[in-house]
Design an enzyme around this catalytic site. Structure first.
Site, short mmCIF file in Angstrom:
data_model
loop_
_atom_site.label_atom_id
_atom_site.label_comp_id
_atom_site.label_asym_id
_atom_site.label_seq_id
_atom_site.Cartn_x
_atom_site.Cartn_y
_atom_site.Cartn_z
N GLY A 227 -4.26 19.95 62.94
CA GLY A 227 -4.94 19.88 62.94
C GLY A 227 -6.21 19.34 61.98
N GLN B 193 -12.83 18.80 56.28
CA GLN B 193 -11.45 18.91 54.83
C GLN B 193 -11.77 17.62 54.50
OE1 GLN B 193 -8.88 21.61 57.70
NE2 GLN B 193 -8.27 21.35 56.21
N CYS C 9 -2.92 25.93 56.02
CA CYS C 9 -4.44 25.23 56.22
C CYS C 9 -3.98 23.77 55.00
CB CYS C 9 -5.53 25.99 55.31
SG CYS C 9 -7.10 25.28 55.83
N LEU C 10 -3.90 22.98 55.24
CA LEU C 10 -3.80 21.44 54.40
C LEU C 10 -4.76 21.90 53.43
CD1 LEU C 10 -3.67 18.56 56.93
CD2 LEU C 10 -2.17 19.92 55.37
N HIS D 51 -8.82 28.31 64.09
CA HIS D 51 -8.89 28.15 62.80
C HIS D 51 -9.80 26.42 62.30
CE1 HIS D 51 -6.23 27.06 59.09
NE2 HIS D 51 -6.60 25.47 59.35
N GLU D 52 -9.94 25.83 63.83
CA GLU D 52 -10.56 24.58 63.25
C GLU D 52 -12.35 24.45 62.98
OE1 GLU D 52 -8.54 22.09 61.62
OE2 GLU D 52 -6.61 22.68 62.02
N HIS E 246 -13.57 26.60 60.12
CA HIS E 246 -13.29 25.03 58.83
C HIS E 246 -15.26 25.05 58.80
CE1 HIS E 246 -10.24 24.88 56.47
NE2 HIS E 246 -9.06 24.35 57.98
#
Ligand code: GNR
Ligand code: NI
Length: 188
Positions: A46, A51, A113-114, A155-156, A159
């Site tokens: 995702g 991000q 997480c990226l 999670h997204e 953000h």
């Protein structure tokens, strides 16, 4: 298409609240194309626009499930035999997503997480939820989600509010995670 730079903790831009998309146009569609390229390259399941430095309410997700219809490959590491199937692409786009009806029941997943690379920790979140979102044509949809998809969208969505998964950890676990991140960066 272009690969974009992924912002990493503690970049203050990751703490901004993303603004709604007012018009689903070609500019947004180009950003989404580039987000997919960036996510697949990372690789991740995702990515939120924030991000990659775009403070808009746009998410892309691809859980890349294994195709159990296809021919698998038997694998034997550590004396433990199992089968790997090739993955299939299942790209999903969520514009202006809203979470509806989060379940009281929680599910725990090991998240990464990226924007917090190489750190993994268990996070509890509502096990199921409903999402309302717009698609690439600006049409509104609603969908019930469960399992990894429910976790990933939450999670997204975090953000979009400037929240990272490490914010959900106890102070002790968060400090451990941040210490490890510092160590990994010093080693790199
Ligand atoms: O690639 C990712 N894996 C993941 C695993 C468990 C729960 C959430 C995620 S999302 C993450 C990519 C990312 O950072 N998205 O914001
Ligand atoms: Ni993330």
């Amino acid at each position: 298409m272009a690969k974009l730079e992924i912002l990493e903790f503690p970049d203050p831009r990751l703490r901004k609240v993303a603004a709604p998309v007012t018009c689903v146009d070609d500019d947004i569609r180009t950003i989404i194309d580039n987000m997919f390229e960036t996510m697949y390259d990372a690789p991740g399941i995702g990515l939120a626009a924030i991000q990659v430095g775009v403070p808009k309410r746009v998410l892309v997700i691809d859980l890349q499930p294994e195709d159990e219809e296809a021919e698998g490959e038997v694998c034997n590491h550590g004396g433990h035999e199992h089968v790997h199937y090739p993955t299939v692409k299942e790209p999903r786009v969520f514009i202006n997503p809203e979470i509806l009806d989060p379940a009281e029941e929680l599910a725990s997943y090991q998240e990464g997480c990226l924007s917090v690379p190489d750190i993994f920790a268990d996070v509890d979140r509502p096990a199921t939820c409903r999402v309302r979102y717009q698609d690439l044509e600006g049409e509104t949809h609603e969908e019930d989600l469960e399992g990894l998809m429910a976790t990933c969208i939450q999670h997204e969505m975090d953000h979009l509010e400037g929240i990272l998964f490490i914010d959900h950890l106890s102070r002790l676990k968060r400090n451990m995670a941040l210490k490890k991140l510092k160590k990994l960066r010093e080693a790199a």
